[in-house]
Design a protein around this motif. Structure first.
Motif, PDB file in Angstrom:
ATOM      1  N   ALA A 238       8.230  -2.409  14.109  1.00 19.28           N
ATOM      2  CA  ALA A 238       7.172  -1.816  13.281  1.00 19.28           C
ATOM      3  C   ALA A 238       7.766  -0.722  12.382  1.00 19.28           C
ATOM      4  O   ALA A 238       7.483  -0.657  11.186  1.00 19.28           O
ATOM      5  N   PHE A 239       8.612   0.107  12.984  1.00 15.69           N
ATOM      6  CA  PHE A 239       9.232   1.188  12.201  1.00 15.69           C
ATOM      7  C   PHE A 239      10.105   0.608  11.082  1.00 15.69           C
ATOM      8  O   PHE A 239      10.017   1.022   9.922  1.00 15.69           O
TER       9      PHE A 239
ATOM     10  N   LYS B  63       7.901  10.696   2.255  1.00 15.94           N
ATOM     11  CA  LYS B  63       7.124  10.449   3.463  1.00 15.94           C
ATOM     12  C   LYS B  63       8.032   9.958   4.599  1.00 15.94           C
ATOM     13  O   LYS B  63       7.814  10.294   5.763  1.00 15.94           O
ATOM     14  N   LEU B  64       9.011   9.142   4.223  1.00 16.44           N
ATOM     15  CA  LEU B  64       9.787   8.459   5.263  1.00 16.44           C
ATOM     16  C   LEU B  64      10.959   9.277   5.793  1.00 16.44           C
ATOM     17  O   LEU B  64      11.281   9.215   6.980  1.00 16.44           O
TER      18      LEU B  64
ATOM     19  N   ASP C 160      10.297  -0.106   3.578  1.00 15.59           N
ATOM     20  CA  ASP C 160      10.282  -0.495   2.172  1.00 15.59           C
ATOM     21  C   ASP C 160       8.838  -0.414   1.705  1.00 15.59           C
ATOM     22  O   ASP C 160       8.003  -1.176   2.169  1.00 15.59           O
ATOM     23  N   GLY C 161       8.537   0.510   0.828  1.00 11.54           N
ATOM     24  CA  GLY C 161       7.163   0.659   0.346  1.00 11.54           C
ATOM     25  C   GLY C 161       6.764   2.118   0.230  1.00 11.54           C
ATOM     26  O   GLY C 161       6.622   2.634  -0.877  1.00 11.54           O
ATOM     27  N   PRO C 162       6.586   2.780   1.368  1.00  8.98           N
ATOM     28  CA  PRO C 162       6.222   4.197   1.303  1.00  8.98           C
ATOM     29  C   PRO C 162       7.303   5.043   0.607  1.00  8.98           C
ATOM     30  O   PRO C 162       8.455   4.622   0.494  1.00  8.98           O
TER      31      PRO C 162
ATOM     32  N   VAL D   3       0.809  -1.232   0.000  1.00 10.32           N
ATOM     33  CA  VAL D   3       0.000   0.000   0.000  1.00 10.32           C
ATOM     34  C   VAL D   3       0.839   1.278   0.000  1.00 10.32           C
ATOM     35  O   VAL D   3       0.315   2.359  -0.245  1.00 10.32           O
ATOM     36  N   GLY D   4       2.127   1.192   0.309  1.00 11.15           N
ATOM     37  CA  GLY D   4       2.951   2.399   0.289  1.00 11.15           C
ATOM     38  C   GLY D   4       2.589   3.378   1.389  1.00 11.15           C
ATOM     39  O   GLY D   4       2.380   2.992   2.541  1.00 11.15           O
ATOM     40  N   ASP D   5       2.457   4.647   1.007  1.00 10.55           N
ATOM     41  CA  ASP D   5       2.302   5.733   1.983  1.00 10.55           C
ATOM     42  C   ASP D   5       1.170   5.538   2.994  1.00 10.55           C
ATOM     43  O   ASP D   5       1.270   5.978   4.133  1.00 10.55           O
ATOM     44  N   ASP D   6       0.099   4.870   2.552  1.00 10.04           N
ATOM     45  CA  ASP D   6      -1.073   4.768   3.428  1.00 10.04           C
ATOM     46  C   ASP D   6      -0.798   4.111   4.775  1.00 10.04           C
ATOM     47  O   ASP D   6      -1.537   4.315   5.738  1.00 10.04           O
ATOM     48  N   ILE D   7       0.246   3.305   4.851  1.00 10.76           N
ATOM     49  CA  ILE D   7       0.473   2.589   6.105  1.00 10.76           C
ATOM     50  C   ILE D   7       1.114   3.490   7.158  1.00 10.76           C
ATOM     51  O   ILE D   7       0.973   3.259   8.362  1.00 10.76           O
ATOM     52  N   VAL D   8       1.779   4.546   6.698  1.00 14.24           N
ATOM     53  CA  VAL D   8       2.590   5.350   7.622  1.00 14.24           C
ATOM     54  C   VAL D   8       1.772   5.914   8.794  1.00 14.24           C
ATOM     55  O   VAL D   8       2.138   5.697   9.956  1.00 14.24           O
ATOM     56  N   PRO D   9       0.647   6.611   8.546  1.00 12.34           N
ATOM     57  CA  PRO D   9      -0.085   7.171   9.681  1.00 12.34           C
ATOM     58  C   PRO D   9      -0.666   6.109  10.621  1.00 12.34           C
ATOM     59  O   PRO D   9      -0.979   6.402  11.771  1.00 12.34           O
ATOM     60  N   LEU D  10      -0.812   4.875  10.127  1.00 19.12           N
ATOM     61  CA  LEU D  10      -1.364   3.824  10.978  1.00 19.12           C
ATOM     62  C   LEU D  10      -0.307   3.217  11.903  1.00 19.12           C
ATOM     63  O   LEU D  10      -0.637   2.635  12.937  1.00 19.12           O
ATOM     64  N   VAL D  11       0.952   3.342  11.518  1.00 21.61           N
ATOM     65  CA  VAL D  11       2.006   2.706  12.309  1.00 21.61           C
ATOM     66  C   VAL D  11       2.733   3.699  13.214  1.00 21.61           C
ATOM     67  O   VAL D  11       3.116   3.365  14.339  1.00 21.61           O
TER      68      VAL D  11
END
Lengths: 391, 868
Positions: free
Chosen positions: B388-389, B400-401, B394-396, B358-366
């Motif tokens: 988790a971090f 963002k990262l 790899d993805g976003p 999913v890329g960027d979408d996971i960032v705010p959830l983690v």
């Protein structure tokens, strides 16, 4: 039936270093195999025979007698795009000139701003001087101008450019560089790289060719000061992205050579011989001392001139592909002056100038001046006419 | 022969008795195969006989029908097929009868033997009544017979390929299996056998999954089975779901919500083996969607064959919290146990896959989870937060990262040295490695590593290399990616000032006392390799100094005498690491003229060491030493000839190593290196090499992946020795010709197509080398008789339309080489071939530059051949 193992690699790199070593070895071997094959297929021997061809010293009368294009010539035309140096080696006199003229990538005049200029284009200040092909092969280097005539025959530090034992350059290697020879500091400014060390870059994008040019030229020692085995210095020109700062740098920046306009190259364009809209030239008084044509003595003629090619139906056309019709010549001029199809004729642009409608030439006020210098290999392009008009 | 007694003896604790029994069984098998198989199946079927001998009889039967090695398997299959028909039907009758034996072990072994026989006979259209009689068994009353029959059907589906069984029978099998699974089936063993059988039968259910009603029914039964009170059934049912997720991804939409509910309940509440499968379901969906989205990335049309349903993206808000919870269920010291696999590890792995999907979408959830837990006193929370971090790196997008990483970096560097818990440090070092792996050298303006923190990063990593072995190993890994991030930096890299210190620390790690059984030493050498690979010209003198150091290490391994077999294995492994390191150094120094000459002073000594490494073993050659020698030959060139007299026998030994086919493949590659280095100086060794290569080609024991490189190697040799190749021409051409015939008409899965293309490429490279080798020779006319077949081969692969760009490039190049070498002798042949027209035109307009280049060469060569 036992349950199935679903373990996945945890905190581990996807491939082991040993696998990487194997793969890198295989890559190296494949590359070496390709090199060996390439060498076997190499064209260097033909480049060699080309150098001894075309006895430039002896004056020739033949180009006036040259009649309609013979069939064999047309065939070679078809091949010319593929750097068919073998074919070229059989050519003589005017054909050599035509052939060489066709090998260079020739910019069109910039008459509008391309889309995505900032993203897709490079710009650099064109050095003033003689545009030429520099070919190094079998221990010697030859530069030929656009019309095929030899400018210099000299040793250079280019791969295979001088007879010195360095062990590295194989006999088969050769280079072809697109250069401008700048008289003042006796330097070849390399504006494009066509072949390097036996590798053809025709099919590479400008982006790659310029990158290669910058890294390889320096590495070869060709940029060093002249020495016994290296008669002329070579230099790359600073190339910029076409964004505002790049344009500014190219336009106003200080360079060690006299500027002759700006050249624009599309990053994705391959090295295409002949006129191409993927390379553009811009000139104005700020970035070129040759904004308008000068005559042999460096004086500005009273009227701007164009050179056009005479076709067998008396039409006058540009060098573009397809040619653009600029006008028709009166039958009696042809007869009086003994002109033939294919002759290049020089015209002055009269007070009527050139008038364009919707970007298409509608009317041109042309005054016949005479045959063009016979060292010239082809007519001007349409876009030159256009820019002359806009000045 | 009293087979029961022999079978007993074969399990005796007394070695002599056992050996005698095995010997007499072997003799029996060789002298009277039908009798042997009959008595074994009789033993297996006989309810009077003891369990042990029945079981062993079944096992030997199974081994008489199948083997791991391809050539042996082929042999056994042939022998069975040639067996007397009466004997075969007697054996099969015994087997079917045994399926209803009350003895579990007898049934269970039998079901495997039946599947093996079916695997041989069904593709030959033999034993047509098998499936019918098995299915009639399913309706028998005794539950144990039903269970054994379902198990047999499961094994059978594993053995035979779906196209062998017609749809009508598939339907019947599936009906029986699904009925056996359903809740109405009272017997747990039957339900379990049916569920496990379905796992194998899913591959046969293409048509049934396209039918809404049948699919709904199968899915309902599988989902119900995940709720069974029996844990093994739940586990098997989830295994089915995992398999369905990849085989029938595109059919999942109507069920995905229910499956989410089932899996998340299992992940939170069920026993670990079940929970692991439930997590695996989502990992498998990620695999599918990553593949599909990668396809999309390649082209802009959007209408790829496989649609993406974005299951992960839609499940994200619920899926991510579920996975984050699993991270807190770590086991103590899991990082020190190579074989560990638990729910925290599976959940963390899945989280990483979700990030890639999913890329960027996971960032705010983690990020909130990380922030909340990273400073907690409980180590589990800090470790989970760090994991988790690390898993979302790899993805976003870097945009963002990188801001997050810039904030986290200082904290992580401090945790790596100061956290009291070793597991937290292990994960921190791993996460730092991920930062360097995925975010260095990205095009974002914000750099992660600046002049200010570079020193600190290196210092912390080097310090951690003194930590416990598992932490030190991860620190080496982080340094590996740090070095990789600066590959191709040109003149100077930010790591240049630390080069010496880094190399020194890595060498110190390799000498640690506690390096023992862990992967640490390997990791240290691998990192050293990468540091060398990515070094710049500035540090070339230091790399040169390293040559002597590694040579000394290698020398030391050769000094130890009288080793135990365990020590010998360790020694060989260390030699492998050192040879690997030397290979990397040779390749590095050999790639530039100046460093190459400086390196040459060591060539004799290095080669001497490699030869001694070879001499350590009697029958096999060391793969790593062989790889290193290839690099050395390339660097040295024609001077390598002086080593040939001594080296040759190891080269031959490598070519003869069918068992470890990687070694054989590597050696074949080295023959190519040596050919190019020695050119005509390889002639004295050609007879031996060519003989061995031809032998290898005709062997069915050699792994097939080695054959394409052998053909390429023919080309290398021909190009090197030129017309001297005449000696081998007839043999080589006939081998090429038969391989060429084999490789034109193929139909099969992707793997076979890929192999066929690599085979074609090898064949074509051989032709190229041979043509170019004979060019300008008075013996060119020797090749004329082969030209028609070669042109036919080119036309053939063009017509098949399944070649890849690589083959296209080599094939059109061969056309050019043929025209170039044969000239007007071949002009009419060439003009008649399809290749010289349609194929050539297609290549000329190819997008692939290498294809185009070869095509232009071919066009040029043809035009000259025709015009002369």
């Amino acid at each position: 039936m036992a349950p199935h193992d679903i373990r996945r690699p945890f905190k581990r790199a996807a491939i082991s270093d040993q696998q990487k070593r194997r793969e890198l070895s295989l890559l190296r071997q494949a590359q070496n195999r390709r090199d060996a094959q390439q060498q076997a297929r190499c064209l260097a021997s033909s480049i060699l025979s080309l150098q001894s061809a075309a006895p430039e010293s002896q004056p020739e009368q033949s180009d006036i007698e040259l009649e309609t294009v013979p069939e064999a010539e047309q065939e070679s035309e078809a091949f010319s795009k593929d750097l068919d140096v073998r074919q070229a080696s059989k050519l003589r006199g005017p054909e050599v000139r035509k052939w060489f003229a066709r090998q260079l990538m020739l910019p069109e005049w910039m008459i509008d701003v391309p889309d995505r200029l900032a993203q897709d284009w490079y710009v650099f200040a064109r050095p003033a001087g003689k545009r030429c092909f520099v070919v190094s092969s079998n221990g010697t280097t030859v530069s030929r101008q656009r019309n095929g005539s030899i400018l210099h025959h000299f040793p250079s530090a280019l791969p295979a450019g001088a007879k010195i034992r360095d062990g590295s350059g194989s006999a088969q290697s050769y280079c072809i560089l697109d250069c401008i020879f700048h008289e003042l500091d006796q330097t070849y400014y390399v504006i494009d790289m066509v072949c390097w060390n036996g590798y053809s870059l025709y099919d590479c994008t400008a982006e790659f060719r310029f990158y290669w040019l910058n890294s390889k030229l320096e590495e070869s020692g060709a940029c060093n000061a002249p020495s016994h085995y290296h008669k002329f210095r070579f230099s790359a020109v600073p190339v910029y992205n076409c964004d505002q700062s790049g344009l500014h740098a190219a336009y106003t920046g200080v360079v060690p050579y006299a500027k002759d306009g700006l050249l624009f190259y599309n990053k994705h364009a391959l090295y295409q011989t002949g006129n191409t809209p993927l390379a553009l030239v811009w000139k104005d008084e700020n970035c070129s001392q040759f904004v308008i044509d000068t005559d042999g003595k460096g004086e500005i003629p009273s009227q701007q001139q164009v050179v056009l090619e005479l076709q067998d139906d008396r039409k006058l056309v540009t060098s573009d592909d397809p040619p653009v019709l600029f006008g028709c010549l009166d039958g009696d001029i042809i007869e009086k002056s003994g002109l033939h199809t294919g002759n290049l004729l020089r015209f002055a642009i009269g007070d009527g100038g050139l008038s364009f409608v919707d970007g298409k030439l509608e009317k041109a006020d042309l005054i016949y001046l005479g045959k063009s210098n016979r060292a010239r290999a082809f007519a001007d392009s349409y876009s030159k006419g256009f820019q002359l008009k806009s000045l | 022969m009293e087979v029961t007694q022999v079978l007993f003896n074969a399990q005796s604790i007394d070695g002599t008795v056992r050996k005698n029994a095995e010997e007499s069984l072997k003799q029996f098998q060789e002298q009277n195969l039908p009798g042997f198989l009959l008595s074994l199946s009789g033993e297996l079927a006989n309810e009077e006989k003891p369990i042990e001998t029945r079981k062993l009889a079944g096992l030997i039967l199974k081994n008489a029908l199948d083997a791991k090695e391809q050539h042996r398997k082929f042999e056994l299959v042939q022998r069975w097929l040639l067996l007397d028909a009466t004997a075969k039907s007697q054996i099969k009758a015994c087997l079917l009868q045994t399926l209803s034996s009350p003895v579990f072990d007898a049934r269970s072994t039998t079901s495997q033997v039946i599947a093996k026989v079916a695997g041989i006979e069904l593709p030959q259209k033999q034993w047509p009544e098998l499936i019918g009689s098995l299915l009639s068994n399913v309706h028998q009353i005794p539950a144990h017979a039903k269970q054994a029959t379902l198990e047999t059907l499961g094994y059978l589906c594993e053995e035979v390929s779906p196209d062998v069984i017609d749809q009508d029978q598939v339907n019947k099998i599936l009906t029986a299996v699904v009925q056996g699974m359903s809740a109405s089936e009272g017997n747990i063993d039957v339900r379990l056998a049916a569920t496990r059988a379905l796992y194998n039968a899913l591959g046969f259910a293409q048509a049934n999954f396209s039918n809404d009603m049948e699919r709904d029914y199968i899915m309902r039964v599988v989902c119900e089975a995940t709720l069974s009170p029996e844990v093994r059934i739940r586990q098997a049912a989830f295994e089915c779901l995992v398999s369905i997720s990849s085989t029938y991804y595109e059919k999942l939409t109507p069920y995905i919500q229910d499956i989410f509910n089932i899996t998340s309940k299992a992940v939170r509440e069920d026993e670990e083996p079940v929970a692991l499968q439930a997590i695996e379901f989502w990992s498998s969906i990620c695999d599918e969607e990553i593949d599909i989205l990668e396809e999309y990335g390649g082209e802009f049309t959007g209408d790829s064959d496989e649609p993406c349903f974005y299951f992960i993206k839609k499940a994200l808000p619920a899926l991510v919290p579920m996975l984050l919870e699993t991270l807190l269920k770590q086991e103590e010291d899991q990082d020190q146990d190579e074989g560990a696999w638990n729910i925290a590890m599976a959940g963390g792995t899945c989280l990483g896959l979700v990030a890639r999907t999913v890329g960027d979408d996971i960032v705010p959830l983690v990020v909130p989870f990380v922030e909340e837990n990273i400073t907690k006193p409980e180590w589990r929370q800090r470790e989970a937060a760090t994991y988790a971090f690390g898993s979302i790196l790899d993805g976003p997008s870097p945009e963002k990262l990188i801001p997050l990483v810039n904030v986290a970096l200082t904290f992580m560097l401090s945790a790596l040295t100061k956290d009291p818990n070793s597991q937290v440090k292990d994960t921190t070092a791993w996460a730092l490695g991920r930062i360097f792996e995925f975010l260095l050298g990205s095009a974002v303006d914000l750099p992660i590593i600046t002049q200010a923190n570079c020193q600190q990063i290196v210092t912390v990593l080097l310090q951690s290399m003194k930590d416990t072995p598992n932490v030190a190993e991860k620190a080496c890994g982080a340094l590996y990616f740090l070095a990789q991030g600066y590959e191709g930096e040109g003149e100077s890299s930010p790591l240049t000032p630390f080069f010496q210190e880094i190399v020194q620390s890595l060498l110190t790690v390799t000498h640690r006392e506690d390096v023992g059984d862990s992967r640490l030493r390997t990791a240290a050498y691998e990192t050293l390799n990468e540091v060398v690979r990515c070094s710049t010209i500035e540090t070339a003198p230091l790399v040169l100094q390293l040559v002597a150091v590694i040579m000394m290490e290698l020398h030391n391994t050769l000094e130890s005498q009288k080793l135990s077999s365990d020590e010998r294995e360790k020694q060989s492994e260390l030699q492998g690491l050192l040879c690997g390191c030397l290979q990397v150094i040779i390749q590095k120094l050999g790639s530039s003229e100046t460093t190459k000459y400086a390196f040459m002073q060591y060539a004799d000594q290095i080669m001497g060491l490699f030869l001694r490494v070879f001499a350590c073993r009697s029958a096999t050659v060391h793969e790593e030493a062989m790889l290193a020698i290839g690099a050395l030959a390339y660097a040295i060139g024609a001077d390598f000839a002086k080593y040939m007299p001594e080296f040759y026998r190891y080269l031959e030994m490598g070519l003869q190593n069918f068992e470890e086919y990687q070694v054989c493949a590597v050696t074949v590659g080295v023959v190519g290196d040596i050919s190019r280095a020695l050119e005509e100086k390889i002639v004295p060794y050609c007879d031996g090499i060519m003989t061995q290569l031809l032998k290898n080609l005709s062997s069915n024991q050699l792994h097939r992946s080695v054959k394409p490189p052998i053909f390429s190697c023919f080309g290398d040799i021909a190009l090197a020795v030129e017309e001297y190749f005449e000696k081998y021409l007839m043999w080589a051409m006939s081998a090429l010709q038969s391989a060429a015939d084999l490789s034109t008409h193929i139909a099969g899965d992707d793997e076979l197509v890929e192999y066929t293309n690599s085979l074609r490429n090898g064949i074509l490279e051989a032709y190229s080398g041979i043509f170019q080798g004979f060019k300008n020779s008075p013996k060119t006319q020797l090749l004329i008789p082969y030209a028609p077949h070669i042109l036919q081969f080119l036309d053939g692969i063009y017509m098949e339309k399944d070649m890849d760009d690589m083959v296209m490039k080599t094939a059109i190049g061969v056309l050019g080489d043929l025209a170039d070498t044969l000239g007007n002798h071949a002009s009419s042949m060439i003009q008649q071939s399809v290749s010289s027209k349609d194929f050539l035109n297609e290549c000329l307009s190819s997008e692939d530059l290498l294809v185009k280049e070869s095509a232009q060469w071919a066009k040029l060569a043809i035009s000259r051949a025709i015009s002369v």
